[in-house]
Enzyme design. Structure first.
Site, PDB file in Angstrom:
ATOM      1  N   ILE A 128       0.925  -1.318  -0.035  1.00 30.13           N
ATOM      2  CA  ILE A 128       0.173   0.068  -0.114  1.00 30.13           C
ATOM      3  C   ILE A 128       1.041   1.307   0.036  1.00 30.13           C
ATOM      4  CG2 ILE A 128      -1.523   1.417   1.614  1.00 30.13           C
ATOM      5  CD1 ILE A 128      -2.996  -1.092   1.962  1.00 30.13           C
ATOM      6  N   GLU A 129       1.956   1.107   0.554  1.00 31.44           N
ATOM      7  CA  GLU A 129       2.786   2.518   0.864  1.00 31.44           C
ATOM      8  C   GLU A 129       3.467   2.818  -0.616  1.00 31.44           C
ATOM      9  OE1 GLU A 129       3.270   4.617   2.893  1.00 31.44           O
ATOM     10  OE2 GLU A 129       2.262   3.784   4.549  1.00 31.44           O
ATOM     11  N   THR A 130       4.173   1.721  -1.327  1.00 29.52           N
ATOM     12  CA  THR A 130       4.943   2.117  -2.382  1.00 29.52           C
ATOM     13  C   THR A 130       4.739   1.140  -3.664  1.00 29.52           C
ATOM     14  OG1 THR A 130       6.814   0.672  -1.535  1.00 29.52           O
ATOM     15  CG2 THR A 130       6.544   3.128  -0.815  1.00 29.52           C
ATOM     16  N   TYR A 319      -6.936   4.283   6.071  1.00 35.36           N
ATOM     17  CA  TYR A 319      -5.722   3.520   5.855  1.00 35.36           C
ATOM     18  C   TYR A 319      -5.705   2.147   6.791  1.00 35.36           C
ATOM     19  CZ  TYR A 319      -0.611   2.631   5.634  1.00 35.36           C
ATOM     20  OH  TYR A 319       0.501   1.998   5.935  1.00 35.36           O
TER      21      TYR A 319
END
Length: 339
Positions: A128-130, A319
């Site tokens: 999800i982050e990168t 999130y």
């Protein structure tokens, strides 16, 4: 609605009072407001052992970036859940996550066992982050933190501390600040660690003498697991459970809004608010109510300790829910593959 582009000149005494955290504005802070903050920053860094010249050279590498302010005032987390989760829960991300899991299986298993964190959570965070290192951000980190630390009053104190940590981090890890890119909030690497998190939670997981979260997925995997461990993740404990609510939440129950957990599960559960699926649950444990805005009404969940731990990574409940649901997709797809 498109953001309004308004230049505002804010005098020093009104620096922190005159700017709304939710305003979609471009701002121009007069030098009279910024100069004392830079002087304070200079003194802070000198107390940490940097010379005046080193701090001035460090600040001299930074530039104001209006795009950082624009991004900060319209985060994805402002979307309702039914528009937010489709951004992250996609087949493309799921397939990439399974491929990442397969490629780094030994490392992920090692991190999971050492730190007591579910492997699917580690993989979900990095995905999800990168997108597994595919999108690590194009904002110069020093510009992002400089801009937010001196020109974004709602959280300027926080981001100046991160700018301070960045200077220390660059020295400790021998990073090239001229080629250090990340998110608009100054987060960097596979797991998008802000400088203070990088300094405190990054680990050298392949024992090569470096804590490299920018280019080394092995260190990133171990560091994400360590972050969750250090923030109190409980192995094999439930994360969040769907609730069945009669019409609306009974008073005085309130939806979680970022505060420390003050409810117990026993305070929330009742004939009007019950678990959608009955399970054995320690009702004395800390809990929260999570509200998700669907197209046809609100959906409610019982968030427990591990859900709260996910919000230590990013304080948005949306999130945290996206991370949890994506982790379950990863886990279920992996189990099907193994059958």
């Amino acid at each position: 609605m498109e953001p309004v582009n308004i230049k505002q000149k804010i005098l020093a005494p009104l620096f922190f009072a005159a700017f709304s955290a939710t305003a979609n504005t471009s701002i121009l802070i007069e030098d009279s407001a910024v100069v004392p903050l830079k002087t304070e920053f200079l003194h802070t860094q000198q107390e940490l052992g940097f010379t005046k010249q080193e701090v001035e050279q460090f600040l001299g590498k930074a530039n104001y970036d209006q795009a950082v302010i624009d991004a900060m005032t319209k985060p994805w987390e402002a979307k309702p859940w039914h528009k937010y989760h489709p951004i992250f829960l996609t087949d493309k991300r799921l397939n990439a996550g399974l491929a990442f899991w397969n490629e780094h299986q030994a490392t992920i298993t090692k991190a999971s066992e050492k730190f007591g964190v579910a492997p699917e959570i580690i993989i979900a965070i990095i995905g999800i982050e990168t997108f597994y290192g595919g999108y690590m951000g194009n904002y110069p980190v020093v510009d992002a933190l400089y801009t937010l630390g001196f020109y974004y009053p709602p959280r300027a104190d926080f981001f100046r501390k991160e700018l301070s940590n960045l200077q220390t981090l660059v020295k400790e890890e021998q990073l090239d600040i001229n080629n250090l890119n990340g998110s608009y909030a100054g987060a960097m690497g596979f797991g998008q660690f802000i400088p203070s998190s990088y300094r405190h939670y990054a680990v050298d997981f392949d024992d090569d003498g470096r804590r490299d979260l920018l280019n080394n997925p092995v260190d990133a995997i171990g560091s994400v697991a360590n972050y969750f461990h250090q923030h109190g993740w409980k192995e094999n404990a439930p994360v969040v459970l769907p609730l069945s609510v009669d019409s609306e939440l009974p008073s005085p129950l309130k939806v979680w809004a970022g505060e420390k957990l003050h409810y117990r599960a026993a305070d929330i559960l009742s004939p009007q608010v019950s678990l959608a699926k009955a399970i054995d649950l320690d009702i004395s444990q800390p809990a929260m109510i999570v509200e998700l805005e669907q197209e046809n009404g609100n959906e409610y969940w019982l968030g427990l300790n591990n859900f709260y731990v996910i919000t230590r990574y990013n304080r948005s409940p949306l999130y945290a829910m996206a991370v949890y649901q994506f982790s379950q997709e990863l886990k279920n797809a992996s189990m099907m593959k193994d059958d």
